[in-house]
Scaffold this motif. Sequence first.
Motif, PDB file in Angstrom:
ATOM      1  N   VAL A   1       0.848  -1.190   0.000  1.00 51.65           N
ATOM      2  CA  VAL A   1       0.000   0.000   0.000  1.00 51.65           C
ATOM      3  C   VAL A   1       0.890   1.249   0.000  1.00 51.65           C
ATOM      4  CG1 VAL A   1      -1.975  -1.078   1.136  1.00 51.65           C
ATOM      5  CG2 VAL A   1      -0.188  -0.007   2.523  1.00 51.65           C
ATOM      6  N   VAL A   2       0.377   2.313  -0.573  1.00 53.24           N
ATOM      7  CA  VAL A   2       1.088   3.590  -0.619  1.00 53.24           C
ATOM      8  C   VAL A   2       0.494   4.506   0.445  1.00 53.24           C
ATOM      9  CG1 VAL A   2       1.774   5.545  -2.043  1.00 53.24           C
ATOM     10  CG2 VAL A   2       1.461   3.281  -3.093  1.00 53.24           C
ATOM     11  N   ALA A   3       1.331   4.976   1.353  1.00 57.07           N
ATOM     12  CA  ALA A   3       0.875   5.864   2.417  1.00 57.07           C
ATOM     13  C   ALA A   3       0.593   7.262   1.869  1.00 57.07           C
ATOM     14  CB  ALA A   3       1.927   5.946   3.517  1.00 57.07           C
ATOM     15  N   ASP A   4      -0.261   7.992   2.584  1.00 57.60           N
ATOM     16  CA  ASP A   4      -0.487   9.405   2.294  1.00 57.60           C
ATOM     17  C   ASP A   4       0.597  10.191   3.019  1.00 57.60           C
ATOM     18  OD1 ASP A   4      -1.256  12.023   2.113  1.00 57.60           O
ATOM     19  OD2 ASP A   4      -3.280  11.728   2.891  1.00 57.60           O
ATOM     20  N   PRO A   5       1.558  10.789   2.293  1.00 55.13           N
ATOM     21  CA  PRO A   5       2.693  11.440   2.952  1.00 55.13           C
ATOM     22  C   PRO A   5       2.330  12.740   3.662  1.00 55.13           C
ATOM     23  CG  PRO A   5       2.769  11.870   0.618  1.00 55.13           C
ATOM     24  CD  PRO A   5       1.638  10.908   0.825  1.00 55.13           C
TER      25      PRO A   5
ATOM     26  N   THR B   1      -0.024  11.921  11.000  1.00 56.41           N
ATOM     27  CA  THR B   1      -0.216  10.669  11.725  1.00 56.41           C
ATOM     28  C   THR B   1       1.026  10.319  12.537  1.00 56.41           C
ATOM     29  OG1 THR B   1       0.613   9.354   9.871  1.00 56.41           O
ATOM     30  CG2 THR B   1      -1.761   9.759   9.942  1.00 56.41           C
ATOM     31  N   SER B   2       0.876   9.322  13.384  1.00 56.02           N
ATOM     32  CA  SER B   2       1.982   8.751  14.145  1.00 56.02           C
ATOM     33  C   SER B   2       1.979   7.250  13.908  1.00 56.02           C
ATOM     34  CB  SER B   2       1.811   9.051  15.639  1.00 56.02           C
ATOM     35  OG  SER B   2       0.749   8.267  16.170  1.00 56.02           O
ATOM     36  N   PRO B   3       3.032   6.533  14.340  1.00 49.15           N
ATOM     37  CA  PRO B   3       3.041   5.075  14.146  1.00 49.15           C
ATOM     38  C   PRO B   3       1.859   4.360  14.795  1.00 49.15           C
ATOM     39  CG  PRO B   3       5.245   5.837  14.601  1.00 49.15           C
ATOM     40  CD  PRO B   3       4.343   7.018  14.805  1.00 49.15           C
ATOM     41  N   ASP B   4       1.224   4.991  15.787  1.00 50.07           N
ATOM     42  CA  ASP B   4       0.084   4.360  16.449  1.00 50.07           C
ATOM     43  C   ASP B   4      -1.251   4.743  15.830  1.00 50.07           C
ATOM     44  OD1 ASP B   4       1.775   3.146  18.304  1.00 50.07           O
ATOM     45  OD2 ASP B   4       1.712   4.871  19.654  1.00 50.07           O
ATOM     46  N   SER B   5      -1.243   5.651  14.865  1.00 53.94           N
ATOM     47  CA  SER B   5      -2.490   6.115  14.257  1.00 53.94           C
ATOM     48  C   SER B   5      -3.023   5.105  13.245  1.00 53.94           C
ATOM     49  CB  SER B   5      -2.258   7.451  13.542  1.00 53.94           C
ATOM     50  OG  SER B   5      -1.741   8.424  14.395  1.00 53.94           O
ATOM     51  N   PRO B   6      -4.324   5.153  12.970  1.00 54.56           N
ATOM     52  CA  PRO B   6      -4.843   4.366  11.849  1.00 54.56           C
ATOM     53  C   PRO B   6      -4.122   4.747  10.559  1.00 54.56           C
ATOM     54  CG  PRO B   6      -6.640   5.217  13.187  1.00 54.56           C
ATOM     55  CD  PRO B   6      -5.387   5.884  13.679  1.00 54.56           C
TER      56      PRO B   6
ATOM     57  N   ASP C   1      -4.629  -1.597   9.847  1.00 53.19           N
ATOM     58  CA  ASP C   1      -5.577  -2.306  10.701  1.00 53.19           C
ATOM     59  C   ASP C   1      -6.739  -2.842   9.868  1.00 53.19           C
ATOM     60  OD1 ASP C   1      -7.116  -0.066  10.121  1.00 53.19           O
ATOM     61  OD2 ASP C   1      -7.021   0.761  12.157  1.00 53.19           O
ATOM     62  N   TRP C   2      -7.704  -3.498  10.531  1.00 47.10           N
ATOM     63  CA  TRP C   2      -8.799  -4.124   9.811  1.00 47.10           C
ATOM     64  C   TRP C   2      -9.654  -3.097   9.067  1.00 47.10           C
ATOM     65  CZ3 TRP C   2     -10.825  -7.183   6.760  1.00 47.10           C
ATOM     66  CH2 TRP C   2     -12.204  -7.351   6.608  1.00 47.10           C
TER      67      TRP C   2
ATOM     68  N   THR D   1       7.478   7.051   2.041  1.00 50.35           N
ATOM     69  CA  THR D   1       6.811   7.099   3.338  1.00 50.35           C
ATOM     70  C   THR D   1       5.927   5.873   3.444  1.00 50.35           C
ATOM     71  OG1 THR D   1       6.746   9.515   3.241  1.00 50.35           O
ATOM     72  CG2 THR D   1       5.289   8.454   4.833  1.00 50.35           C
ATOM     73  N   MET D   2       5.859   5.267   4.622  1.00 52.60           N
ATOM     74  CA  MET D   2       5.066   4.056   4.796  1.00 52.60           C
ATOM     75  C   MET D   2       4.104   4.216   5.963  1.00 52.60           C
ATOM     76  SD  MET D   2       8.067   1.198   4.231  1.00 52.60           S
ATOM     77  CE  MET D   2       6.939  -0.207   4.354  1.00 52.60           C
ATOM     78  N   VAL D   3       2.982   3.497   5.905  1.00 55.49           N
ATOM     79  CA  VAL D   3       2.073   3.524   7.043  1.00 55.49           C
ATOM     80  C   VAL D   3       2.811   2.934   8.248  1.00 55.49           C
ATOM     81  CG1 VAL D   3       0.016   3.401   5.599  1.00 55.49           C
ATOM     82  CG2 VAL D   3       1.016   1.293   6.455  1.00 55.49           C
ATOM     83  N   GLY D   4       2.541   3.515   9.401  1.00 52.57           N
ATOM     84  CA  GLY D   4       3.215   3.063  10.614  1.00 52.57           C
ATOM     85  C   GLY D   4       4.657   3.528  10.724  1.00 52.57           C
ATOM     86  N   GLY D   5       5.116   4.383   9.806  1.00 54.85           N
ATOM     87  CA  GLY D   5       6.502   4.847   9.851  1.00 54.85           C
ATOM     88  C   GLY D   5       7.515   3.761   9.582  1.00 54.85           C
ATOM     89  N   LEU D   6       7.117   2.722   8.854  1.00 52.12           N
ATOM     90  CA  LEU D   6       7.986   1.558   8.682  1.00 52.12           C
ATOM     91  C   LEU D   6       9.157   1.820   7.746  1.00 52.12           C
ATOM     92  CD1 LEU D   6       7.703  -1.220  10.053  1.00 52.12           C
ATOM     93  CD2 LEU D   6       6.866  -2.115   7.880  1.00 52.12           C
ATOM     94  N   GLN D   7       9.218   3.003   7.127  1.00 55.12           N
ATOM     95  CA  GLN D   7      10.375   3.323   6.292  1.00 55.12           C
ATOM     96  C   GLN D   7      11.663   3.369   7.105  1.00 55.12           C
ATOM     97  OE1 GLN D   7       7.819   5.392   6.835  1.00 55.12           O
ATOM     98  NE2 GLN D   7       8.566   7.407   7.489  1.00 55.12           N
TER      99      GLN D   7
END
Length: 384
Positions: A41-45, A49-54, A90-91, A336-342
Amino acid sequence: MTIQLPDSKGGLRAYEPRSEPFAVTTGTPFTSRTVFSAAHVVADPFADTSPDSPAAVDWDATLAFRRHLWSHGLGVAEAMDTAQRGMGLDWAGAAELIRRSSAEAKAVGGRIACGVGTDQITGPASLADVQAAYEEQLALVEASGAQAILMASRALAAVAKGPEDYLEVYGHLLRQAAEPVVLHWLGPMFDPALEGYWGSSDLDAATDTFLDVIAAHPDKVDGIKVSLLEAQREIDIRRRLPQGVRCYTGDDFNYPELIAGDEQGFSHALLGIFDPLGPLAAEAVRVLDTGNAAGFRELLDPTVELSRHLFQTPTRFYKTGVVFLAWLAGHQTHFTMVGGLQSARSLPHFARAYELADGLGLFPDPKLAEERMKNLLALYGVTQ
C-alpha cells in the motif's frame, strides 16, 4: 557517471548505474502457472499521523500500482502481509482496501484474491471470537467478489490449545465458504506471533494437521500458500495434496526452482517479491508457458539475490525494501510508509537493494532512480 554508496563497513564505494532498463514485453495471459503478486500500500505522505495512528492511505497511488501489476498479467493478492496487514494497516484500513481494489479489479478485468484474518480482535479472545472474526472478514471478501485467502491468525495461535482447535475453526470456515479458498501458512520468520501454528512447533506435526484440514474439505480448497522459506518442505507438502488442490509458493528464497517444478509437479506463485519484480516475473512466466524451463530460470534465478536481501532477518521488515524500490521505480512520489515503517532498514541495506535492483534493470527510468537514491543519501549526510 557513478554514485557513491555506503557499504556495511562504514565506508563508501563507487557504483556505476545501469543506463537502460530490462526490456519488458506484454503478452497473452499466462497458461502454465497462476501467479499473484502480494501488493504493497502507498501511504499518504501529507497525513498528520503517528506510528500508532490508523493508516492514512493514498488510494489513487495504491490502486495505480495494482493496475500496473494487472497490466503485466499478474493477479493481485490484496490485504496480505505485504500490504502491512497487522504492521500498520488495521482491519478498517484493510476492509477499505479490499472494497476499493476489488471494484478496480472488476473495472479492468484483473484477477484478485484478498486476505481474510482476525485482526479486528485487539485483546484476549475465545475460540468463538476468533471464528466470528474470520466469518466477518470472509463475508466482506466474498461480497466484494474476490477470492478469499484464509490467513494465519495471531488470535487463533494465542488461544488454540492444540491441533483439534485448528481443525474445528478451519473446518467451520471451509464448510461455509461460498467458493474454494486459498489456505495460507505463514511462518514465524514473517510474524513471530505465529510460532506453533497448526498446534505444534514441530513442523512435521504441524504439516500433518494442515493437510488434515485440506483432506477433510478438498472441494473447498483451491490451493495453499506456503511461506516457510524451506523449499524441500514445500515440495513434500505439494506432493501430498489432494488431486486438484494447488500449491502457491510463498517462498521468497527459492521461488524459481519451486515454480519451475520437477517431474512430480510444480508450484504456482503468490509472492511479495513479485511486487518489485512484476514485469520481469511476468516475462519469465511467459517464457515458461512455451515450455522453456531453462529460459525461465535464466531470467528469474538472478533475482534471488535481491529477494534474499530484502527478506533477510528480521524477515518481517521486507515491506520496507519493497516500498523503497517502488519509490525508486517511480510508482510513487515519496518513500513514506504507514506506521513509519520506512525506518525499519538501514542505509547500507537500502544501498545494496538499489544496486541489486538496478543491476536487474528493474527501474523503468534509471536516471530517476539514481536521483532519488542520491536524495536519500544526502538526507543521511552522504555527499556525492
